[in-house]
Design a protein around this motif. Structure first.
Motif, PDB file in Angstrom:
ATOM      1  N   LEU A  14       0.834  -1.202   0.000  1.00 37.10           N
ATOM      2  CA  LEU A  14       0.000   0.000   0.000  1.00 37.10           C
ATOM      3  C   LEU A  14       0.873   1.259   0.000  1.00 37.10           C
ATOM      4  N   ALA A  15       1.970   1.250   0.779  1.00 34.57           N
ATOM      5  CA  ALA A  15       2.882   2.396   0.815  1.00 34.57           C
ATOM      6  C   ALA A  15       3.506   2.608  -0.563  1.00 34.57           C
ATOM      7  N   TYR A  16       3.919   1.509  -1.195  1.00 33.65           N
ATOM      8  CA  TYR A  16       4.510   1.602  -2.533  1.00 33.65           C
ATOM      9  C   TYR A  16       3.492   2.170  -3.532  1.00 33.65           C
ATOM     10  N   LEU A  17       2.286   1.633  -3.516  1.00 32.86           N
ATOM     11  CA  LEU A  17       1.260   2.082  -4.461  1.00 32.86           C
ATOM     12  C   LEU A  17       0.894   3.543  -4.239  1.00 32.86           C
ATOM     13  N   ALA A  18       0.751   3.931  -2.977  1.00 34.45           N
ATOM     14  CA  ALA A  18       0.418   5.323  -2.666  1.00 34.45           C
ATOM     15  C   ALA A  18       1.554   6.248  -3.084  1.00 34.45           C
ATOM     16  N   GLY A  19       2.798   5.848  -2.807  1.00 38.72           N
ATOM     17  CA  GLY A  19       3.946   6.663  -3.193  1.00 38.72           C
ATOM     18  C   GLY A  19       4.069   6.801  -4.701  1.00 38.72           C
ATOM     19  N   SER A  20       3.855   5.708  -5.412  1.00 34.79           N
ATOM     20  CA  SER A  20       3.913   5.750  -6.878  1.00 34.79           C
ATOM     21  C   SER A  20       2.828   6.652  -7.451  1.00 34.79           C
ATOM     22  N   SER A  21       1.640   6.551  -6.887  1.00 38.21           N
ATOM     23  CA  SER A  21       0.538   7.391  -7.341  1.00 38.21           C
ATOM     24  C   SER A  21       0.834   8.865  -7.057  1.00 38.21           C
ATOM     25  N   ALA A  22       1.391   9.149  -5.892  1.00 43.66           N
ATOM     26  CA  ALA A  22       1.744  10.522  -5.540  1.00 43.66           C
ATOM     27  C   ALA A  22       2.819  11.050  -6.496  1.00 43.66           C
ATOM     28  N   ASN A  23       3.847  10.238  -6.770  1.00 44.07           N
ATOM     29  CA  ASN A  23       4.900  10.659  -7.693  1.00 44.07           C
ATOM     30  C   ASN A  23       4.338  10.956  -9.077  1.00 44.07           C
ATOM     31  N   ASP A  24       3.429  10.105  -9.557  1.00 46.08           N
ATOM     32  CA  ASP A  24       2.812  10.328 -10.870  1.00 46.08           C
ATOM     33  C   ASP A  24       2.029  11.639 -10.892  1.00 46.08           C
ATOM     34  N   ALA A  25       1.269  11.902  -9.833  1.00 50.04           N
ATOM     35  CA  ALA A  25       0.467  13.128  -9.756  1.00 50.04           C
ATOM     36  C   ALA A  25       1.363  14.361  -9.702  1.00 50.04           C
ATOM     37  N   ILE A  26       2.421  14.291  -8.926  1.00 48.36           N
ATOM     38  CA  ILE A  26       3.347  15.423  -8.809  1.00 48.36           C
ATOM     39  C   ILE A  26       4.055  15.662 -10.140  1.00 48.36           C
ATOM     40  N   LEU A  27       4.489  14.603 -10.783  1.00 50.24           N
ATOM     41  CA  LEU A  27       5.161  14.732 -12.077  1.00 50.24           C
ATOM     42  C   LEU A  27       4.233  15.375 -13.108  1.00 50.24           C
ATOM     43  N   GLN A  28       2.990  14.967 -13.120  1.00 43.16           N
ATOM     44  CA  GLN A  28       2.017  15.561 -14.048  1.00 43.16           C
ATOM     45  C   GLN A  28       1.872  17.058 -13.780  1.00 43.16           C
ATOM     46  N   ARG A  29       1.764  17.429 -12.503  1.00 46.15           N
ATOM     47  CA  ARG A  29       1.634  18.850 -12.154  1.00 46.15           C
ATOM     48  C   ARG A  29       2.902  19.632 -12.523  1.00 46.15           C
ATOM     49  N   LEU A  30       4.071  19.020 -12.302  1.00 45.30           N
ATOM     50  CA  LEU A  30       5.320  19.687 -12.675  1.00 45.30           C
ATOM     51  C   LEU A  30       5.354  19.958 -14.174  1.00 45.30           C
ATOM     52  N   HIS A  31       4.925  18.984 -14.966  1.00 45.02           N
ATOM     53  CA  HIS A  31       4.867  19.175 -16.421  1.00 45.02           C
ATOM     54  C   HIS A  31       3.909  20.304 -16.777  1.00 45.02           C
ATOM     55  N   GLU A  32       2.768  20.345 -16.096  1.00 45.12           N
ATOM     56  CA  GLU A  32       1.761  21.369 -16.379  1.00 45.12           C
ATOM     57  C   GLU A  32       2.252  22.778 -16.073  1.00 45.12           C
ATOM     58  N   ARG A  39      11.704  13.664 -15.239  1.00 44.39           N
ATOM     59  CA  ARG A  39      11.268  12.305 -14.890  1.00 44.39           C
ATOM     60  C   ARG A  39      11.561  12.048 -13.418  1.00 44.39           C
ATOM     61  N   VAL A  40      10.899  11.055 -12.865  1.00 44.96           N
ATOM     62  CA  VAL A  40      11.106  10.701 -11.462  1.00 44.96           C
ATOM     63  C   VAL A  40      12.576  10.400 -11.202  1.00 44.96           C
ATOM     64  N   SER A  41      13.233   9.704 -12.116  1.00 49.43           N
ATOM     65  CA  SER A  41      14.642   9.347 -11.919  1.00 49.43           C
ATOM     66  C   SER A  41      15.539  10.575 -11.801  1.00 49.43           C
TER      67      SER A  41
END
Length: 150
Positions: A14-32, A39-41
């Motif tokens: 659950l921690a991994y999934l939540a963290g991955s989802s948060a990273n994806d959302a933040i990355l999308q906002r950064l692009h916007e 990229r996350v890396s």
């Protein structure tokens, strides 16, 4: 396919999934907001440039990757305008990587967006995740910014 009860998922997953989802959302906002191409890396590289100016070799060691892999990441970040390489003050043959003003804005924007996702008043979640880090031996790795890039 049957529905999943999130309460049945173990804490680590659950921690991994939540963290991955948060990273994806933040990355999308950064692009916007103008940080296209990030990229996350790249975050693993940038964390070592916030307070330091390593050489490619030093960065590779910090990241646990080859010098070539570290160089590739730096080149990508240079092309995006987040990183610059400058000659060392004592030996001009040595180049040190550092954040540009754009790179510092990326750090500020990332921190702000991450802060917006914090679950205010729910320190129990953070304590549970810290206990998970402790139980798995990951605390020291995080504290020393030695989190693996892959």
């Amino acid at each position: 396919m049957s529905a999943v009860d999130l309460m049945d998922i173990d804490l680590a997953t659950l921690a991994y999934l939540a963290g991955s989802s948060a990273n994806d959302a933040i990355l999308q906002r950064l692009h916007e907001i103008g940080h296209e191409g990030v990229r996350v890396s790249h975050g693993y590289v940038i964390q070592h440039l916030i307070e330091g100016a390593p050489t490619v070799s030093e960065l590779g060691e910090l990241l646990g990757v080859t010098q070539q892999a570290a160089s590739k990441q730096l080149l990508e970040l240079e092309r995006l305008g987040y990183v610059t390489r400058e000659p060392d003050r004592t030996d001009s043959r040595i180049k040190r990587a550092g954040l540009t003003d754009r790179g510092r804005r990326l750090v500020e924007d990332s921190r702000r967006l991450r802060g917006e996702l914090d679950v205010h008043g729910d320190d129990a979640v953070k304590r549970a995740l810290i206990r998970l880090l402790d139980a798995t031996g990951g605390t020291e790795t995080v504290l020393k910014r030695r989190v693996a890039t892959a």
